[in-house]
Motif scaffolding. Structure first.
Motif, PDB file in Angstrom:
ATOM      1  N   GLY A  90      -6.862  14.961  -2.341  1.00 49.28           N
ATOM      2  CA  GLY A  90      -6.813  16.417  -2.380  1.00 49.28           C
ATOM      3  C   GLY A  90      -7.698  17.036  -3.445  1.00 49.28           C
ATOM      4  O   GLY A  90      -8.151  18.171  -3.307  1.00 49.28           O
ATOM      5  N   ASP A  91      -7.966  16.310  -4.524  1.00 48.70           N
ATOM      6  CA  ASP A  91      -8.794  16.856  -5.601  1.00 48.70           C
ATOM      7  C   ASP A  91     -10.208  16.279  -5.576  1.00 48.70           C
ATOM      8  O   ASP A  91     -10.930  16.333  -6.550  1.00 48.70           O
ATOM      9  CB  ASP A  91      -8.147  16.579  -6.958  1.00 48.70           C
ATOM     10  CG  ASP A  91      -7.965  15.090  -7.227  1.00 48.70           C
ATOM     11  OD1 ASP A  91      -8.085  14.299  -6.268  1.00 48.70           O
ATOM     12  OD2 ASP A  91      -7.705  14.734  -8.377  1.00 48.70           O
ATOM     13  N   SER A  92     -10.624  15.753  -4.427  1.00 50.71           N
ATOM     14  CA  SER A  92     -11.921  15.085  -4.326  1.00 50.71           C
ATOM     15  C   SER A  92     -13.035  16.003  -3.840  1.00 50.71           C
ATOM     16  O   SER A  92     -14.053  15.525  -3.363  1.00 50.71           O
ATOM     17  CB  SER A  92     -11.815  13.890  -3.376  1.00 50.71           C
ATOM     18  OG  SER A  92     -10.923  12.947  -3.889  1.00 50.71           O
ATOM     19  N   PHE A  93     -12.858  17.298  -3.939  1.00 54.72           N
ATOM     20  CA  PHE A  93     -13.852  18.191  -3.375  1.00 54.72           C
ATOM     21  C   PHE A  93     -14.623  18.973  -4.427  1.00 54.72           C
ATOM     22  O   PHE A  93     -15.160  20.031  -4.149  1.00 54.72           O
ATOM     23  CB  PHE A  93     -13.206  19.108  -2.339  1.00 54.72           C
ATOM     24  CG  PHE A  93     -12.683  18.322  -1.168  1.00 54.72           C
ATOM     25  CD1 PHE A  93     -13.554  17.666  -0.311  1.00 54.72           C
ATOM     26  CD2 PHE A  93     -11.328  18.179  -0.952  1.00 54.72           C
ATOM     27  CE1 PHE A  93     -13.090  16.909   0.743  1.00 54.72           C
ATOM     28  CE2 PHE A  93     -10.855  17.429   0.100  1.00 54.72           C
ATOM     29  CZ  PHE A  93     -11.732  16.796   0.956  1.00 54.72           C
ATOM     30  N   THR A  94     -14.715  18.423  -5.620  1.00 52.14           N
ATOM     31  CA  THR A  94     -15.646  18.981  -6.588  1.00 52.14           C
ATOM     32  C   THR A  94     -17.014  18.381  -6.260  1.00 52.14           C
ATOM     33  O   THR A  94     -17.109  17.342  -5.608  1.00 52.14           O
ATOM     34  CB  THR A  94     -15.253  18.597  -8.029  1.00 52.14           C
ATOM     35  OG1 THR A  94     -15.351  17.177  -8.161  1.00 52.14           O
ATOM     36  CG2 THR A  94     -13.835  19.058  -8.359  1.00 52.14           C
ATOM     37  N   LEU A  95     -18.083  19.036  -6.707  1.00 48.05           N
ATOM     38  CA  LEU A  95     -19.417  18.502  -6.433  1.00 48.05           C
ATOM     39  C   LEU A  95     -19.574  17.089  -6.979  1.00 48.05           C
ATOM     40  O   LEU A  95     -20.157  16.221  -6.333  1.00 48.05           O
ATOM     41  CB  LEU A  95     -20.491  19.413  -7.016  1.00 48.05           C
ATOM     42  CG  LEU A  95     -20.873  20.602  -6.158  1.00 48.05           C
ATOM     43  CD1 LEU A  95     -21.915  21.454  -6.862  1.00 48.05           C
ATOM     44  CD2 LEU A  95     -21.398  20.162  -4.813  1.00 48.05           C
ATOM     45  N   GLU A  96     -19.049  16.862  -8.177  1.00 52.37           N
ATOM     46  CA  GLU A  96     -19.157  15.534  -8.784  1.00 52.37           C
ATOM     47  C   GLU A  96     -18.456  14.478  -7.942  1.00 52.37           C
ATOM     48  O   GLU A  96     -19.002  13.414  -7.676  1.00 52.37           O
ATOM     49  CB  GLU A  96     -18.567  15.560 -10.196  1.00 52.37           C
ATOM     50  CG  GLU A  96     -18.678  14.249 -10.926  1.00 52.37           C
ATOM     51  CD  GLU A  96     -18.049  14.297 -12.319  1.00 52.37           C
ATOM     52  OE1 GLU A  96     -17.840  13.212 -12.877  1.00 52.37           O
ATOM     53  OE2 GLU A  96     -17.788  15.394 -12.830  1.00 52.37           O
ATOM     54  N   ALA A  97     -17.236  14.795  -7.472  1.00 52.83           N
ATOM     55  CA  ALA A  97     -16.480  13.833  -6.660  1.00 52.83           C
ATOM     56  C   ALA A  97     -17.152  13.603  -5.308  1.00 52.83           C
ATOM     57  O   ALA A  97     -17.224  12.476  -4.820  1.00 52.83           O
ATOM     58  CB  ALA A  97     -15.050  14.321  -6.468  1.00 52.83           C
TER      59      ALA A  97
END
Length: 193
Positions: A90-97
């Motif tokens: 669920g928290d994998s949608f930052t640009l870095e991730a």
């Protein structure tokens, strides 16, 4: 040490079993051989059930959990790609991730925001022109990125100024047997100039 020897060492102090001239040692060797087979199967299972040590069917079973097989040419890269896909949460949608996941899948791409809400730009640094197997790479990227994003793909080619710096004459182009696609994607090291 085989299990037959291990069983013998356990039973020898009892003084009931004899090592030679009886059927007892044959029975111990038979039981030990079966336990050796079980030990081999358990060792294989232990190796294949962990993504970090899987070599064969364990990797295939993990890969079958996903719609698309990651782009990977070696076992080590396949492990890394599967680990990257398993990290998506669920928290994998930052640009870095997202970039970490795409790189982990063996795709050399960079996702960046372009300043417009719900739009991103995907580029391929160090890959001139359209990458080989682009359709497969595109499907992998689009499976990883959230579905509501508009994706623009940017490709880069050598400019005339860069080409003039690298190639001094048409003879240089002809000596390399370059066609137009080869010329557009010409990237030379400083040693080649």
């Amino acid at each position: 040490m085989s299990y037959a020897n291990h069983i013998w060492e356990l039973l020898e102090p009892l003084g009931v079993y004899q090592k030679s001239g009886t059927f007892q040692m044959g029975e111990i060797q038979t039981q030990g051989a079966v336990l050796d087979q079980v030990d081999g199967l358990l060792a294989e299972l232990e190796g294949e059930m962990c993504l970090a040590t899987a070599e064969d069917w364990g990797l295939e079973r993990v890969a079958s959990l996903f719609r698309r097989r990651p782009v990977a040419s070696t076992t080590k890269r396949l492990r890394a790609a599967l680990a990257a896909l398993l990290r998506i949460g669920g928290d994998s949608f930052t640009l870095e991730a997202i970039n970490d996941t795409i790189a982990g899948c063996g795709v050399h791409a960079l996702v960046e925001e372009n300043g417009v809400p719900n739009e991103v730009v995907v580029s391929f640094p160090n890959v001139p022109g359209i990458p080989k197997e682009f359709e497969e790479i595109k499907e992998i990227i689009e499976d990883i990125l959230p579905a509501h994003l508009l994706i623009t793909y940017n490709f880069w080619y050598i400019t005339w100024i860069e080409l003039e710096k690298r190639i001094k004459s048409w003879r240089d182009i002809e000596s390399r047997n370059l066609d137009w696609d080869g010329l557009e994607t010409l990237v030379l090291d400083e040693d080649d100039m």
